[in-house]
Write an enzyme that holds these catalytic residues in place. Structure first.
Site, mmCIF file in Angstrom:
data_model
loop_
_atom_site.group_PDB
_atom_site.id
_atom_site.type_symbol
_atom_site.label_atom_id
_atom_site.label_comp_id
_atom_site.label_asym_id
_atom_site.label_seq_id
_atom_site.Cartn_x
_atom_site.Cartn_y
_atom_site.Cartn_z
ATOM 1 N N HIS A 224 28.602 45.229 27.816
ATOM 2 C CA HIS A 224 27.985 45.891 28.963
ATOM 3 C C HIS A 224 27.988 47.395 28.705
ATOM 4 O O HIS A 224 29.027 48.049 28.807
ATOM 5 C CB HIS A 224 28.748 45.564 30.244
ATOM 6 N N HIS B 85 33.856 44.788 33.343
ATOM 7 C CA HIS B 85 32.805 44.484 32.366
ATOM 8 C C HIS B 85 32.474 45.714 31.527
ATOM 9 O O HIS B 85 32.051 45.590 30.385
ATOM 10 C CB HIS B 85 31.555 43.954 33.075
ATOM 11 N N GLY C 93 37.804 42.204 35.325
ATOM 12 C CA GLY C 93 36.612 41.455 34.922
ATOM 13 C C GLY C 93 36.141 40.624 36.096
ATOM 14 O O GLY C 93 34.987 40.749 36.522
ATOM 15 N N PRO C 94 37.024 39.765 36.666
ATOM 16 C CA PRO C 94 36.687 39.154 37.949
ATOM 17 C C PRO C 94 36.585 40.271 39.003
ATOM 18 O O PRO C 94 37.586 40.904 39.349
ATOM 19 C CB PRO C 94 37.874 38.221 38.233
ATOM 20 N N ASP D 96 29.562 48.534 42.373
ATOM 21 C CA ASP D 96 28.962 47.857 43.519
ATOM 22 C C ASP D 96 29.454 46.419 43.637
ATOM 23 O O ASP D 96 29.683 45.914 44.737
ATOM 24 C CB ASP D 96 27.433 47.854 43.375
ATOM 25 N N GLY D 97 29.605 45.740 42.496
ATOM 26 C CA GLY D 97 30.054 44.355 42.517
ATOM 27 C C GLY D 97 31.455 44.211 43.069
ATOM 28 O O GLY D 97 31.750 43.275 43.828
ATOM 29 N N HIS E 187 22.544 47.163 32.808
ATOM 30 C CA HIS E 187 23.886 46.620 33.071
ATOM 31 C C HIS E 187 24.479 45.957 31.838
ATOM 32 O O HIS E 187 25.688 46.034 31.603
ATOM 33 C CB HIS E 187 23.818 45.603 34.213
ATOM 34 N N GLU F 131 45.043 36.395 52.615
ATOM 35 C CA GLU F 131 45.775 35.694 51.555
ATOM 36 C C GLU F 131 45.408 36.213 50.165
ATOM 37 O O GLU F 131 46.285 36.460 49.331
ATOM 38 C CB GLU F 131 45.498 34.184 51.609
ATOM 39 N N PHE G 15 46.254 26.904 51.513
ATOM 40 C CA PHE G 15 45.500 28.135 51.308
ATOM 41 C C PHE G 15 45.696 28.706 49.907
ATOM 42 O O PHE G 15 45.302 29.851 49.642
ATOM 43 C CB PHE G 15 45.865 29.151 52.381
ATOM 44 N N ASP H 71 48.575 19.171 62.357
ATOM 45 C CA ASP H 71 47.505 20.132 62.053
ATOM 46 C C ASP H 71 46.373 19.495 61.261
ATOM 47 O O ASP H 71 45.264 20.033 61.190
ATOM 48 C CB ASP H 71 48.061 21.336 61.287
ATOM 49 N N HIS I 103 44.645 21.419 56.880
ATOM 50 C CA HIS I 103 45.837 22.172 56.492
ATOM 51 C C HIS I 103 46.783 21.376 55.592
ATOM 52 O O HIS I 103 47.823 21.895 55.193
ATOM 53 C CB HIS I 103 46.604 22.626 57.742
ATOM 54 N N ARG J 285 57.457 21.606 55.539
ATOM 55 C CA ARG J 285 57.625 21.933 56.954
ATOM 56 C C ARG J 285 58.730 21.060 57.560
ATOM 57 O O ARG J 285 59.510 21.513 58.399
ATOM 58 C CB ARG J 285 56.322 21.682 57.708
#
Length: 673
Positions: A35, A75, A124-125, A162-163, A265, A414, A440, A472, A476, A523
């Site tokens: 890039h 990138h 990168g992510p 921007d990403g 890019h 999270e 989650f 729940d 969940h 729990r």
């Protein structure tokens, strides 16, 4: 854009920035991938940052009080590789640049933590870097409150695109940073209005300036190619008293035929266009050729930090001997000597008193004993403090007015929590842990993966870990999440059966230097199954014999967490019918896999039928242990989930989904024929 005006206005700056641009063009062309555009567009910003503001020493890349530079727009990795080479980092040679994106070299397609000094985090992510940066800044604030400004006094700088700002995790991070008033965090936004698909406005109309202001940030807008404006904005940002975002209006792929287009890019490899760009830059030099005076100027920038580091070392030496030892210990990720004795005391008490407790409550009790001893821990929860049981009485709350606090209310964030915890672990001096519901994991997953990839010991406390959470319901109730976590390389997934195993799991998680941990906690209340005190940490073996067969061994029941209780009940029933049955508790499959083969065979010998018991999907790594490591060592069955759960009391759910001691007995008898 008139490049001639830029070249003549400040030739020294222009040549330094052009070195970044041309190294990028040459490296991407040699690799035929990469890039090019972002490093070319942000070269001016990066040059001013490194020359006039960033505190760093290439000869000591891990110096604790250095400023941190995070390339969130990973990138554009050639930007950081060029900077590291030019300023004199010893492990970033010109040969590394020439072999960009090639096997065995440090210059990976996206920056990877641990590959070279000066790479503070793997990016990168998109969105992860800016979110990690919030954790870096929180760690700096926490440590400054503890050790004082003379030892901890640095900034975290981020280049984001921007990403990064479109990714949802960025809002979690931005909101958290604004609430925490992280005044040592400065984000430089590469405002080039270009994405892969086209201009930003085909997908987004967010006013980023107002967005940051609304979240409590100081914001400036500048020309990202004006070195004087960049310098002034950075100076103002450091005085703002709150996190700062500088919107740098830039031209992607500056000076190239692809400037200001989506083509800019990616990889700009056309030889004619590359030559034309260099001509526009006034750069008559060959591929990878940096004039000696330009390289010397960059190396002088790198050398400047040696005096800053020497002055810091002198200040550190004024601390008491105990404080200096503690500072060195926490940055080395060594545990305090008292930790093992604290864990042993918890285990002994639990074996003697044999409480019935949810392992989330057991975890809280362990932390209540550990946190006063291991004062580098910094805990938190994503708005589930009372459910995750992650806050202990001694911690206090980390806030702008109480930086000595060691507990963070992350809010319903999270993903942002997990990314920030990774940043804390990367910064050093902090042992972060944070909680949410096991289901989650879906929201936390990208940062869990990166923790494993970066080999950092972040601790993810995941409670309510099965249908045992009850009413729940299936939204969940995790069924596939253990499998997802276990499938991730370099991750320890602990599912303890009682307080003793919970204490052992915490000892291992907090002692780890290179592996993140997932604590899968219940729990519902569980009985104590380790009723005989053992000094040795049996969870460190991954699996062990909890109850031996009486008479001829015909069956082995392997269980984790809340289902160990079921295995023991089934064993009693099978033994009563003359079927010799061994029970193996397997709190951590990854650690069991790491044991030598002789131990694994001792725990799981060939011959007896094997039944796994876990209120989750069988896909969670079970077949290796059920069928045998060669796939044909035993007849095997599984008592667990094969669908989503339902809303009902836990006891009803276990019966309806056939996860009981009676179901286990029936499965053993079926296998025995």
């Amino acid at each position: 854009m008139d490049l001639t005006a830029l070249r003549t206005a400040n030739p020294d700056h222009w040549n330094k920035a052009t070195a970044i641009r041309t190294l990028t063009l040459d490296a991407v062309a040699a690799a035929n991938s990469g890039h090019s555009g972002m490093p070319m567009g942000m070269a001016d910003v990066a040059t001013v940052l490194f020359e006039k503001h960033l505190k760093f020493d290439p000869k000591a890349p891990n110096w604790p009080d250095r400023d941190r530079f995070i390339l969130s727009a990973g990138h554009g990795s050639m930007l950081i590789y060029a900077l590291l080479y030019l300023t004199g980092y010893e492990d970033m040679t010109l040969d590394q640049i020439k072999n960009f994106r090639q096997w065995g070299y440090r210059t990976a397609g996206h920056p990877e933590y641990g590959h070279a000094g000066g790479i503070e985090t793997t990016t990168g992510p998109l969105g992860q870097g800016i979110s990690n940066a919030v954790g870096f800044a929180m760690a700096e604030e926490s440590l400054r409150a503890r050790y004082g400004k003379k030892v901890v006094d640095h900034y975290t700088y981020v280049i984001a695109g921007d990403g990064c700002l479109m990714e949802g995790v960025s809002q979690e991070a931005i909101g958290l940073a604004g609430r925490q008033e992280l005044s040592r965090l400065i984000v430089l936004w590469d405002n080039n209005n270009i994405t892969i698909d086209g201009t930003v406005d085909i997908a987004d109309r967010t006013d980023q300036v107002q967005r940051f202001k609304a979240s409590g940030w100081h914001v400036q807008e500048i020309d990202g190619h004006d070195p004087a404006a960049i310098d002034a904005a950075l100076t103002a940002a450091k005085k703002a008293g709150k996190p700062s975002m500088i919107a740098c209006k830039t031209h992607i792929a500056l000076g190239h035929a692809a400037q200001d287009t989506s083509k800019g890019h990616g990889a700009l490899t056309d030889a004619g266009q590359l030559a034309a760009a260099k001509e526009a830059y006034g750069w008559p030099h060959g591929a990878f050729d940096i004039p000696a005076d330009v390289k010397a100027g960059w190396e002088a920038i790198g050398a400047r930090g040696a005096s800053d580091r020497a002055e810091w070392e002198a200040r550190l030496a004024t601390l008491s001997g105990r404080k200096q030892e503690e500072f060195a210990r926490i940055f080395a990720r060594d545990v305090p000597k008292k930790l093992s004795s604290v864990i042993r005391a918890i285990k002994k008490q639990a074996s003697e008193e044999q409480p019935k407790a949810a392992t989330r409550k057991s975890s809280e009790n362990v932390l209540a004993a550990v946190n006063p001893v291991m004062t580098e821990t910094l805990g938190g929860s994503a708005d589930l403090t009372g459910s995750n049981n992650t806050k202990t009485a001694d911690l206090g709350v980390f806030m702008p007015e109480s930086r000595e606090g060691r507990y963070v209310y992350y809010g319903i964030r999270e993903h942002g929590m997990a990314a920030a915890m990774n940043g804390m672990a990367l910064h050093g001096g902090i042992r972060p842990y944070g909680g949410t519901f096991m289901c989650f994991t879906d929201y936390v997953r990208p940062s869990m993966r990166l923790a494993a990839l970066m080999q950092i010991p972040t601790v993810f406390v995941m409670t309510h870990d099965s249908i045992g959470l009850g009413e729940d319901g299936p939204t969940h109730q995790p069924v596939e999440h253990l499998a997802i976590s276990r499938a991730t390389p370099n991750t320890w997934v602990f599912r303890p059966a009682d307080t003793v195993e919970t204490a052992e799991a915490w000892e291992l998680a907090l002692s780890s230097k290179n592996t993140p941990s997932v604590l899968s906690l219940t729990r519902q209340g569980l009985p104590t199954v380790r009723t005989e005190h053992k000094t040795r940490n049996l969870t460190a073996q991954g699996a062990y014999v909890l109850a031996e067969a009486t008479g001829k061994r015909q069956a082995i029941l392997i269980a984790t967490g809340s289902e160990v209780e079921i295995a023991l009940e089934a064993r009693d029933r099978l033994q009563a019918e003359g079927i010799g049955t061994r029970v193996v508790s397997m709190p951590c499959m990854e650690l069991f896999a790491a044991q030598d083969e002789s131990y694994r065979r001792k725990v799981l010998p060939a011959g007896p039928v094997r039944v796994g018991i876990e209120a989750a999907m069988r896909d969670g790594g079970w077949d290796r242990w059920l069928l045998g490591e060669r796939g044909r060592e035993a007849k095997a069955g599984f008592v667990g989930m094969n669908s989503f759960g339902a809303s009902a009391p836990a006891e009803t759910l276990y019966e309806k989904f056939d996860i009981t001691s009676a179901d286990t007995v029936a499965e053993v008898k079926r296998l025995l024929g």
